[in-house]
Design an enzyme around this catalytic site. Structure first.
Site, PDB file in Angstrom:
ATOM      1  N   TRP A 158       0.811  -1.219   0.000  1.00  0.00           N
ATOM      2  CA  TRP A 158       0.000   0.000   0.000  1.00  0.00           C
ATOM      3  C   TRP A 158       0.845   1.269   0.000  1.00  0.00           C
ATOM      4  CZ3 TRP A 158       1.615   2.712   4.131  1.00  0.00           C
ATOM      5  CH2 TRP A 158       2.122   2.010   5.218  1.00  0.00           C
ATOM      6  N   ASN A 159       2.133   1.174   0.333  1.00  0.00           N
ATOM      7  CA  ASN A 159       2.880   2.433   0.536  1.00  0.00           C
ATOM      8  C   ASN A 159       3.220   3.145  -0.775  1.00  0.00           C
ATOM      9  OD1 ASN A 159       4.825   0.512  -0.090  1.00  0.00           O
ATOM     10  ND2 ASN A 159       6.348   1.328   1.327  1.00  0.00           N
ATOM     11  N   LYS A 182      -2.129  -8.495  -7.566  1.00  0.00           N
ATOM     12  CA  LYS A 182      -2.950  -8.488  -6.338  1.00  0.00           C
ATOM     13  C   LYS A 182      -2.469  -7.307  -5.493  1.00  0.00           C
ATOM     14  CE  LYS A 182      -4.451  -9.488  -2.148  1.00  0.00           C
ATOM     15  NZ  LYS A 182      -4.005  -8.192  -1.595  1.00  0.00           N
ATOM     16  N   PRO A 183      -3.201  -6.170  -5.565  1.00  0.00           N
ATOM     17  CA  PRO A 183      -2.771  -5.007  -4.770  1.00  0.00           C
ATOM     18  C   PRO A 183      -3.155  -5.161  -3.302  1.00  0.00           C
ATOM     19  CG  PRO A 183      -4.789  -4.494  -5.966  1.00  0.00           C
ATOM     20  CD  PRO A 183      -4.412  -5.913  -6.345  1.00  0.00           C
ATOM     21  N   ALA A 184      -2.570  -4.335  -2.471  1.00  0.00           N
ATOM     22  CA  ALA A 184      -2.901  -4.340  -1.033  1.00  0.00           C
ATOM     23  C   ALA A 184      -4.359  -3.960  -0.832  1.00  0.00           C
ATOM     24  CB  ALA A 184      -2.001  -3.342  -0.311  1.00  0.00           C
ATOM     25  N   GLY A 235       6.641  -6.368   0.565  1.00  0.00           N
ATOM     26  CA  GLY A 235       5.893  -6.262   1.814  1.00  0.00           C
ATOM     27  C   GLY A 235       6.783  -6.631   2.987  1.00  0.00           C
ATOM     28  N   SER A 236       6.163  -7.056   4.053  1.00  0.00           N
ATOM     29  CA  SER A 236       6.934  -7.284   5.278  1.00  0.00           C
ATOM     30  C   SER A 236       7.731  -8.593   5.216  1.00  0.00           C
ATOM     31  CB  SER A 236       5.996  -7.342   6.478  1.00  0.00           C
ATOM     32  OG  SER A 236       5.209  -8.518   6.404  1.00  0.00           O
ATOM     33  N   GLU A 257      10.922  -8.393  -1.917  1.00  0.00           N
ATOM     34  CA  GLU A 257      11.456  -7.097  -1.471  1.00  0.00           C
ATOM     35  C   GLU A 257      10.783  -6.845  -0.130  1.00  0.00           C
ATOM     36  OE1 GLU A 257      11.597  -3.725  -0.359  1.00  0.00           O
ATOM     37  OE2 GLU A 257      10.629  -2.918  -2.157  1.00  0.00           O
ATOM     38  N   LEU A 258      11.529  -7.098   0.938  1.00  0.00           N
ATOM     39  CA  LEU A 258      10.922  -7.157   2.278  1.00  0.00           C
ATOM     40  C   LEU A 258      11.305  -5.947   3.129  1.00  0.00           C
ATOM     41  CD1 LEU A 258      11.466 -11.001   2.783  1.00  0.00           C
ATOM     42  CD2 LEU A 258       9.522  -9.815   1.748  1.00  0.00           C
ATOM     43  N   CYS A 291      10.187   1.322   2.709  1.00  0.00           N
ATOM     44  CA  CYS A 291      11.100   0.265   3.166  1.00  0.00           C
ATOM     45  C   CYS A 291      12.537   0.766   3.262  1.00  0.00           C
ATOM     46  CB  CYS A 291      11.085  -0.913   2.187  1.00  0.00           C
ATOM     47  SG  CYS A 291       9.462  -1.569   1.967  1.00  0.00           S
ATOM     48  N   GLU A 392      11.580  -2.116  12.195  1.00  0.00           N
ATOM     49  CA  GLU A 392      11.218  -1.059  11.256  1.00  0.00           C
ATOM     50  C   GLU A 392      10.038  -0.257  11.851  1.00  0.00           C
ATOM     51  OE1 GLU A 392       9.765  -2.881   7.670  1.00  0.00           O
ATOM     52  OE2 GLU A 392      10.614  -1.302   6.428  1.00  0.00           O
TER      53      GLU A 392
HETATM   54  C1  SIN Z   1       9.522   0.763  -0.854  1.00  0.00           C
HETATM   55  O1  SIN Z   1       9.320   1.392   0.154  1.00  0.00           O
HETATM   56  O2  SIN Z   1       9.301  -0.448  -0.905  1.00  0.00           O
HETATM   57  C2  SIN Z   1      10.005   1.384  -2.130  1.00  0.00           C
HETATM   58  C3  SIN Z   1      10.713   2.636  -1.958  1.00  0.00           C
HETATM   59  C4  SIN Z   1      11.387   3.122  -3.225  1.00  0.00           C
HETATM   60  O3  SIN Z   1      11.104   2.652  -4.332  1.00  0.00           O
HETATM   61  O4  SIN Z   1      12.229   3.991  -3.105  1.00  0.00           O
END
Ligand code: SIN
Length: 491
Positions: A158-159, A182-184, A235-236, A257-258, A291, A392
Site C-alpha cells: 500500500w505504501n 494483487k494489490p494491497a 511487503g513485510s 522485497e521485504l 522500506c 522497522e
Molecule cells: C519501498 O518502500 O518499498 C520502495 C521505496 C522506493 O522505491 O524507493
C-alpha cells in the site's frame, strides 16, 4: 476538511480479468477508506480463489501470443501505458492521495516514478540478449536463450500503490510474461485505475489481470496453481517468510522485497547541510512509510549537535495535515495499527532513557480528521535495547545516537537482520569506498538520501529479501535461461 469524491475521478472499482470488468462471484465487496478521515470512498470486489483461478487461467491463455510478440511490440504497449499514466497524472495522483494519504506533491512524483519503470522496461526488453559459448567439441554449438517464464503474480504493498506495481509489471511484461496483480487491500483503486489505462493502451485481454480481495484465499490460489511460475512480492519480512513456505510446494520462483531498517551514518567530515537534506529526504518521504526510510541515525560525536540541531530545524518546517493541501509534507499514517506501532516505538525509547527533542506524539490535523497524523519526531539517545533500534518503525521518527569511530559506526549499522538500504555522509573519498563496501546492504546511498531510480537495481540482502527490481538486473528475475546444445552431426 478537504473531501474529494471518487466520482470526480472516474475510477473503475471492479476487477480486471481476461479484459472484462468483473465483481466477486458471490457479489461480496469490501470497503476502501481514506486514511486521513476514515471515510469510506469505495467498495471493491472481495474476490477469492475462484476469481483468482479465472485470472490465472486468463493470463495463461494470453501467454503464447504475448511471448511470441517482438520486444518492440511489447515495448510500444508499455510505453503507451506510461504515456497514458502521465497524461492522467493529476487524476491518478488525487486517487492515490485519497486512498493512501500521501501528500499530493508526492503522489504526483509517484505517478512519474511509476511510469518511469514502464518506460525503462519498454526499452530494456529489446536487450534481452542470449549468448553463444565456445563449445568443447568441433561438431557442437552452445546457445543460451532468455525466455519468458509464464504467468507472474505481483503482490504489491500500500505504501507505493502505483510504482510498486509498475516496477514488477514493466519488466515482467517486457520479458514476455503475463500477469496477475494483487494489490494491497488498503489501496486497490490505484491498481484498478492502472488496469483501466492498460486496456486503453491496447494490451490484449488476459495479459494484465487485477484481483482484489481476501489475501489468504488469493495467495493460496496463486501458490497452489501450477500455471503461476513466478511470484514477486513487496511487503513485510513476516509475510515474505510465509510466502517462501507456500512457494516450496510447487517450487515457485520468487522475488522478495521485504522490510528494511536503514542506518544513516554522518561522519565527522560530512557536509552537514547535505546530510540534513539527505536525512529529510530519506526519513520523511511518504511520512516515513517506505522500506528504505532511514530508521537509525549514527552521528559522529563531534558532528552530533550540529546535525541534530539542523535536522530539528528542518523538521520544524514540515507541515502535517491532509495530503490534498499543497503545503503539507506529512500526511496520515495508513491505519490505526501503524499509529499504535509508531507510538509504541517512541514510548519504548523513552522508557529506555531516550529523550524527545521535537515531536513525540500525534499531531492535531483539525476537525473531521482521524487520529492518524504523527508529528515528525526527533529522539536523542538511541540504544540497542530499544525496539526502534531493532524493528522497522514505518513512521516519521528519527532516533539518533553518537559514535566515536568508523569501525564502530559500521558495526552499529550492520547490527541488524535487515539489509535493504543504508546511507552515509562523508567527504573523504577513501572512506566513501571503504564504508560502501563494508555495509551489508543491497542499496547504499553514499552522500545520497534518495537512491531509488528505475535504471538501478533495487533490493536487499539478509532478511530484506532477494531479487532485484529496476535496472538491467531485473530482467533476470523475469526470464528463464535455456541452454541449447546444438549437435551439427558428424564426428
Ligand atoms: C519501498 O518502500 O518499498 C520502495 C521505496 C522506493 O522505491 O524507493
Amino acid at each position: 476538511m478537504m473531501n474529494i469524491d471518487l466520482s470526480e475521478l472516474d475510477i473503475e472499482s471492479r476487477n480486471l480479468v481476461a479484459g472484462q470488468w468483473i465483481g466477486a462471484a458471490d457479489g461480496r465487496t469490501f470497503a476502501v477508506a481514506d486514511p486521513a478521515t476514515d471515510r469510506e470512498i469505495a467498495q471493491v470486489p472481495l474476490c477469492g480463489a475462484a476469481e483468482t483461478r479465472q485470472a490465472v487461467e486468463a493470463a495463461a491463455r494470453a501467454w503464447p501470443d504475448w511471448r511470441s510478440r517482438t520486444a518492440a511490440e511489447r515495448g510500444s504497449l508499455l510505453a503507451a501505458l506510461a504515456d497514458l499514466m502521465m497524461r492522467h497524472r493529476e487524476r491518478l495522483a488525487r486517487l492515490m492521495t485519497l486512498e493512501q494519504g500521501k501528500p499530493i506533491t508526492e503522489s504526483r512524483g509517484e505517478i512519474a516514478y511509476a511510469a518511469s519503470f514502464l518506460d525503462w522496461a519498454a526499452e530494456e526488453g529489446r536487450r534481452l540478449y542470449g549468448e553463444t559459448i565456445p563449445a568443447s567439441h568441433r561438431q557442437k554449438r552452445i546457445l543460451v536463450l532468455r525466455q519468458s517464464i509464464g504467468v507472474v503474480a505481483a503482490i504489491t504493498p500500500w505504501n507505493f500503490p502505483s510504482a510498486m506495481i509498475t516496477r514488477k509489471l514493466g519488466p515482467a511484461l517486457a520479458c514476455g510474461n503475463t500477469c496477475v496483480v494483487k494489490p494491497a487491500e488498503q489501496t486497490p483503486l490505484s491498481a484498478l485505475a492502472l488496469g483501466d489505462l492498460a486496456m486503453q493502451a491496447g494490451f490484449p485481454p488476459g495479459v494484465i489481470n487485477v484481483i482484489t480481495g481476501d489475501p489468504h484465499a488469493i495467495g493460496r490460489e496463486i501458490f497452489g496453481n501450477t500455471a503461476v511460475r513466478k511470484v514477486s512480492f513487496t511487503g513485510s519480512t513476516e509475510v515474505g517468510r510465509i510466502l517462501m513456505r507456500q512457494a516450496a510446494d510447487h517450487v515457485v520462483r520468487l522475488s522478495l522485497e521485504l522490510g528494511g531498517h536503514a542506518p544513516f551514518i554522518v561522519f565527522e567530515d560530512a557536509d552537514i547541510d547535505a546530510a540534513v537534506a539527505g536525512a529529510m529526504a530519506s526519513k520523511f518521504r511518504n511520512s516515513g512509510q517506505t522500506c528504505v526510510c532511514a530508521n537509525r541515525f549514527f552521528v559522529h560525536e563531534s558532528a552530533y549537535e550540529k546535525f541534530a540541531a539542523g535536522l530539528a530545524r528542518a523538521m520544524a518546517s514540515l507541515r502535517v495535515g491532509c495530503g490534498f493541501d499543497e503545503n503539507v509534507q506529512i500526511g496520515p499514517l495508513i491505519d490505526d495499527d501503524a499509529v499504535a506501532k509508531v507510538t509504541s516505538h517512541v514510548s519504548d525509547a523513552l522508557a529506555h532513557g531516550a529523550t524527545v527533542r521535537t515531536g513525540g506524539d500525534l499531531a492535531a490535523a483539525g476537525p473531521g480528521y482521524a487520529k492518524r497524523f504523527f508529528a515528525p519526531t526527533l529522539i536523542d539517545g538511541l540504544t540497542a535495547d530499544m525496539r526502534i533500534c531493532r524493528e522497522e518503525t514505518f513512521g516519521p521518527v528519527a532516533p539518533l545516537r553518537a559514535f566515536t569511530g568508523e569501525e564502530e559506526a559500521i558495526a552499529l549499522a550492520n547490527d541488524s537482520p535487515y539489509g535493504l538500504a543504508a546511507y552515509f555522509y562523508t567527504r573523504d573519498a577513501s572512506r566513501l569506498m571503504r564504508v560502501a563496501e563494508a555495509l551489508e546492504y543491497g542499496i547504499v546511498g553514499a552522500n545520497d538520501g534518495m537512491p531509488s531510480t528505475a535504471q538501478a537495481p533495487f533490493g536487499g540482502v539478509k532478511q530484506s529479501g532477494f531479487g532485484r527490481e529496476g535496472g538491467r538486473h531485473v530482467m533476470h528475475e523475469y526470464s528463464n535461461v535455456k541452454y541449447v546444445s546444438w549437435g551439427l552431426g558428424g564426428a
